[in-house]
Scaffold this motif. Structure first.
Motif, PDB file in Angstrom:
ATOM      1  N   ALA A 128       0.802  -1.224   0.000  1.00 44.29           N
ATOM      2  CA  ALA A 128       0.000   0.000   0.000  1.00 44.29           C
ATOM      3  C   ALA A 128       0.836   1.274   0.000  1.00 44.29           C
ATOM      4  CB  ALA A 128      -0.937  -0.011   1.222  1.00 44.29           C
ATOM      5  N   GLN A 129       2.068   1.236   0.550  1.00 42.28           N
ATOM      6  CA  GLN A 129       2.896   2.441   0.659  1.00 42.28           C
ATOM      7  C   GLN A 129       3.869   2.536  -0.521  1.00 42.28           C
ATOM      8  OE1 GLN A 129       2.273   4.687   3.027  1.00 42.28           O
ATOM      9  NE2 GLN A 129       0.676   3.309   3.805  1.00 42.28           N
ATOM     10  N   ALA A 130       4.063   3.758  -1.035  1.00 44.02           N
ATOM     11  CA  ALA A 130       4.974   3.987  -2.172  1.00 44.02           C
ATOM     12  C   ALA A 130       6.358   4.370  -1.674  1.00 44.02           C
ATOM     13  CB  ALA A 130       4.415   5.094  -3.059  1.00 44.02           C
ATOM     14  N   LEU A 131       7.344   4.155  -2.543  1.00 48.98           N
ATOM     15  CA  LEU A 131       8.711   4.590  -2.271  1.00 48.98           C
ATOM     16  C   LEU A 131       8.883   6.033  -2.737  1.00 48.98           C
ATOM     17  CD1 LEU A 131      10.601   1.341  -3.362  1.00 48.98           C
ATOM     18  CD2 LEU A 131       9.977   2.062  -1.044  1.00 48.98           C
TER      19      LEU A 131
ATOM     20  N   LEU B   2       6.798   4.055  -8.405  1.00 47.69           N
ATOM     21  CA  LEU B   2       7.394   3.989  -7.073  1.00 47.69           C
ATOM     22  C   LEU B   2       6.750   2.935  -6.187  1.00 47.69           C
ATOM     23  CD1 LEU B   2       7.718   7.838  -6.371  1.00 47.69           C
ATOM     24  CD2 LEU B   2       9.452   6.289  -7.298  1.00 47.69           C
ATOM     25  N   ARG B   3       6.069   1.954  -6.784  1.00 48.14           N
ATOM     26  CA  ARG B   3       5.397   0.928  -6.005  1.00 48.14           C
ATOM     27  C   ARG B   3       6.073  -0.422  -6.204  1.00 48.14           C
ATOM     28  NH1 ARG B   3       0.290   3.246  -5.020  1.00 48.14           N
ATOM     29  NH2 ARG B   3      -0.032   1.619  -3.436  1.00 48.14           N
ATOM     30  N   GLY B   4       5.852  -1.335  -5.254  1.00 44.06           N
ATOM     31  CA  GLY B   4       6.431  -2.669  -5.351  1.00 44.06           C
ATOM     32  C   GLY B   4       5.528  -3.684  -4.685  1.00 44.06           C
ATOM     33  N   GLY B   5       5.819  -4.984  -4.894  1.00 43.55           N
ATOM     34  CA  GLY B   5       4.988  -6.014  -4.294  1.00 43.55           C
ATOM     35  C   GLY B   5       5.593  -7.393  -4.419  1.00 43.55           C
ATOM     36  N   ALA B   6       4.759  -8.445  -4.181  1.00 46.39           N
ATOM     37  CA  ALA B   6       5.201  -9.835  -4.140  1.00 46.39           C
ATOM     38  C   ALA B   6       4.426 -10.667  -5.146  1.00 46.39           C
ATOM     39  CB  ALA B   6       5.022 -10.394  -2.732  1.00 46.39           C
ATOM     40  N   ILE B   7       4.950 -11.882  -5.408  1.00 45.25           N
ATOM     41  CA  ILE B   7       4.296 -12.817  -6.331  1.00 45.25           C
ATOM     42  C   ILE B   7       4.276 -14.192  -5.677  1.00 45.25           C
ATOM     43  CG2 ILE B   7       4.407 -13.959  -8.580  1.00 45.25           C
ATOM     44  CD1 ILE B   7       5.958 -11.537  -9.633  1.00 45.25           C
ATOM     45  N   VAL B   8       3.092 -14.805  -5.566  1.00 50.23           N
ATOM     46  CA  VAL B   8       2.939 -16.203  -5.151  1.00 50.23           C
ATOM     47  C   VAL B   8       1.881 -16.838  -6.047  1.00 50.23           C
ATOM     48  CG1 VAL B   8       3.675 -15.943  -2.735  1.00 50.23           C
ATOM     49  CG2 VAL B   8       1.292 -15.468  -3.364  1.00 50.23           C
ATOM     50  N   MET B   9       1.854 -18.185  -6.093  1.00 46.51           N
ATOM     51  CA  MET B   9       0.966 -18.839  -7.071  1.00 46.51           C
ATOM     52  C   MET B   9       0.510 -20.198  -6.540  1.00 46.51           C
ATOM     53  SD  MET B   9       1.827 -19.540 -11.087  1.00 46.51           S
ATOM     54  CE  MET B   9       0.612 -20.239 -12.182  1.00 46.51           C
ATOM     55  N   SER B  10      -0.656 -20.585  -6.972  1.00 48.13           N
ATOM     56  CA  SER B  10      -1.165 -21.939  -6.698  1.00 48.13           C
ATOM     57  C   SER B  10      -1.881 -22.460  -7.951  1.00 48.13           C
ATOM     58  CB  SER B  10      -2.130 -21.935  -5.501  1.00 48.13           C
ATOM     59  OG  SER B  10      -3.269 -21.137  -5.764  1.00 48.13           O
TER      60      SER B  10
ATOM     61  N   GLY C 244       7.977 -14.678  -6.382  1.00 51.08           N
ATOM     62  CA  GLY C 244       8.888 -13.590  -6.732  1.00 51.08           C
ATOM     63  C   GLY C 244       8.493 -12.271  -6.106  1.00 51.08           C
ATOM     64  N   GLY C 245       8.987 -11.188  -6.724  1.00 47.32           N
ATOM     65  CA  GLY C 245       8.695  -9.844  -6.273  1.00 47.32           C
ATOM     66  C   GLY C 245       8.885  -8.875  -7.420  1.00 47.32           C
ATOM     67  N   TYR C 246       8.420  -7.625  -7.269  1.00 44.40           N
ATOM     68  CA  TYR C 246       8.538  -6.672  -8.386  1.00 44.40           C
ATOM     69  C   TYR C 246       8.730  -5.254  -7.854  1.00 44.40           C
ATOM     70  CZ  TYR C 246       3.509  -5.987  -7.461  1.00 44.40           C
ATOM     71  OH  TYR C 246       2.291  -5.747  -6.879  1.00 44.40           O
ATOM     72  N   LEU C 247       9.219  -4.379  -8.792  1.00 41.17           N
ATOM     73  CA  LEU C 247       9.566  -2.982  -8.504  1.00 41.17           C
ATOM     74  C   LEU C 247       9.024  -2.078  -9.602  1.00 41.17           C
ATOM     75  CD1 LEU C 247      13.312  -3.533  -7.546  1.00 41.17           C
ATOM     76  CD2 LEU C 247      11.496  -2.910  -5.945  1.00 41.17           C
ATOM     77  N   ARG C 248       9.142  -0.783  -9.361  1.00 39.08           N
ATOM     78  CA  ARG C 248       8.816   0.253 -10.346  1.00 39.08           C
ATOM     79  C   ARG C 248       7.430   0.041 -10.959  1.00 39.08           C
ATOM     80  NH1 ARG C 248      14.789   1.221 -13.187  1.00 39.08           N
ATOM     81  NH2 ARG C 248      15.641   2.419 -11.437  1.00 39.08           N
ATOM     82  N   ALA C 249       6.513  -0.350 -10.104  1.00 35.12           N
ATOM     83  CA  ALA C 249       5.131  -0.540 -10.567  1.00 35.12           C
ATOM     84  C   ALA C 249       4.361   0.777 -10.473  1.00 35.12           C
ATOM     85  CB  ALA C 249       4.451  -1.615  -9.718  1.00 35.12           C
ATOM     86  N   THR C 250       3.363   0.927 -11.329  1.00 33.34           N
ATOM     87  CA  THR C 250       2.550   2.139 -11.328  1.00 33.34           C
ATOM     88  C   THR C 250       1.486   2.119 -10.252  1.00 33.34           C
ATOM     89  OG1 THR C 250       1.033   1.186 -12.942  1.00 33.34           O
ATOM     90  CG2 THR C 250       2.912   2.437 -13.790  1.00 33.34           C
ATOM     91  N   GLY C 251       1.124   0.942  -9.781  1.00 33.34           N
ATOM     92  CA  GLY C 251       0.073   0.845  -8.778  1.00 33.34           C
ATOM     93  C   GLY C 251      -1.315   0.844  -9.379  1.00 33.34           C
ATOM     94  N   ALA C 252      -1.420   0.948 -10.706  1.00 35.04           N
ATOM     95  CA  ALA C 252      -2.735   0.919 -11.364  1.00 35.04           C
ATOM     96  C   ALA C 252      -3.202  -0.519 -11.509  1.00 35.04           C
ATOM     97  CB  ALA C 252      -2.642   1.597 -12.722  1.00 35.04           C
TER      98      ALA C 252
END
Length: 445
Positions: free
Chosen positions: A296-299, A413-421, A326-334
């Protein structure tokens, strides 16, 4: 009657008769008025012999001694004296003079801190034993032969300590001279300077140099017991406060029952299992879920890092690539129309991919030295247009966006995580999961 020679008794006395005949007397007796024979001398009683005086003289040139040296004055003014053999007749007295020497040392000048050592100045003399009778067997005591020296008191300059404190700024103080016993204290001289306001973004550092000028302090002259007081020369300096925006850092340990408001945007969202870890949720047969929740918080800066610590999932772990984490960076948050750069891993494979909308494009891949396992730490860094993935501190994969394909800026300036099933996705009719995430950190670098 006492007969001695040099403080020691003589053993024989020579006597010459009226006819010139020489006789050796070994005893002297005296008969008193009553006819009693008294022994006066038999060679064992003392007789006195004096020796004449012999003297000498010497001189030493004045040495010059510098500060910190040590002066040693060698033996000066020694004298040799000689007394020839003397023939002593009975009843005679022989005087052997003292053989002495004298010397003088000029006044040395010694600077402060020097040491001077003045040795004893002695002389020496040689006196031959006089002959007391032809058959004399005796010793002659010659007194101590000494010399005399005179050393004048050296002149020693008193050392002076002069302490000048640190001086900065624009100013000038005349040179005082300090002599013995004097002291001078020169105060701090400061100046003025200014520094413009720099703007520093997150992850950067700034060094503000001291605002200083230049100063000249001359050596003060102080006569004993005078004192010199130098007034304080001061200036002014202004350093504007730099604007520094601190980098952000967010960590989630998932020690709660549900995901909550810290995550969102992309659906489907993962779940928290056992209040310890994030993983994808359970599915029905034939379904699969790629969960890419955004924090939820931006860099605040373009240089970013996302790291995850792995944990075994609750359920069956997929190992054949059907489920990635995994994980990711430089996302727009849209929504799915946005962009990001991500890493994905499974088994012994690591991938860097870009995402635009709903489509992932693989940019780099690498085979790991061993299969991923619980406790592994993966960190993904974006610096300028370079992207690097680390596994337990070692480089696992990298990609240089030389064509600047991915947007960088205030909207990324957003980031997050990746998981899968997946249920029956490349499996034998089983519900399987990617590795779960035990700890998540998103920060500016």
């Amino acid at each position: 009657m006492a007969v001695v020679h040099g403080g020691r008794p003589v053993q024989a006395v020579r006597w010459i008769t009226e006819d010139g005949e020489e006789k050796i007397i070994v005893q002297i007796r005296w008969v008193d008025a009553h006819g009693v024979d008294h022994l006066v001398w038999d060679g064992t009683m003392p007789a006195f012999v004096e020796a004449g005086r012999a003297t000498g003289a010497g001189a030493v040139t004045a040495p010059t001694v510098s500060a910190g040296q040590r002066l040693a004055i060698p033996v000066v003014g020694s004298a040799d004296g000689e007394v020839l053999d003397v023939t002593v007749s009975a009843g005679a007295r022989l005087g052997v003079p003292v053989a002495a020497g004298s010397g003088a040392v000029a006044v040395p000048v010694v600077s402060g801190g020097a040491r001077i050592a003045m040795p004893h100045i002695t002389g020496s003399g040689l006196v031959r034993a006089p002959l007391a009778g032809e058959f004399t067997d005796s010793d002659v005591n010659v007194p101590m032969v000494t010399g005399e020296g005179e050393v004048y008191a050296p002149t020693v300059q008193v050392p002076v300590d002069l302490e000048i404190t640190a001086a900065s700024g624009v100013g000038e103080v005349l040179i005082p001279v300090v002599r013995a016993g004097g002291a001078a204290v020169v105060p701090v001289v400061t100046g003025s300077g200014s520094v413009s306001v720099p703007v520093v973004t997150a992850g950067q550092s700034i060094t503000v140099p001291p605002a200083a000028g230049s100063g000249l302090v001359r050596v003060p002259v102080v006569a004993v017991p005078a004192a010199v007081s130098v007034p304080i020369v001061t200036g002014s300096g202004v350093v504007n406060v730099p604007v520094v925006k601190n980098g952000e850092s967010y960590t989630d340990l998932f020690n709660r029952a549900s995901l909550g408001s810290d995550w969102g945007v992309y659906s489907p969202l993962p779940v928290i299992s056992g209040s310890t870890k994030m993983q994808a949720g359970s599915l029905s047969f034939g379904q699969q879920a790629l969960c890419t929740p955004t924090y939820a918080q931006a860099l605040t800066s373009n240089n970013q890092s996302v790291s995850i610590t792995l944990a075994a999932p609750t359920g069956t772990l997929n190992t054949n690539g059907g489920c990635v984490f995994g994980g990711y960076l430089r996302a727009t948050g849209a929504a799915d129309s946005g962009t990001m750069v991500a890493f994905q891993a499974y088994g012994s494979t690591a991938v860097i991919a870009s995402k635009s909308g709903a489509t992932f494009t693989q940019r780099a891949t690498n085979t790991l030295g061993s299969a991923v396992t619980s406790g592994d730490v993966f960190e993904f860094r974006a610096v300028s247009n370079g992207y690097t993935l680390y596994r337990n501190g070692l480089v696992a994969c990298s990609w240089l966006d030389s064509g600047n394909l991915m947007a960088v800026g205030s909207s990324n300036l957003r980031g997050g995580a990746i998981v899968m099933s997946a249920y029956n996705a490349n499996t034998s009719y089983q519900l399987q999961y990617s590795m779960a995430i035990d700890e998540f950190t998103l920060k500016d670098i």
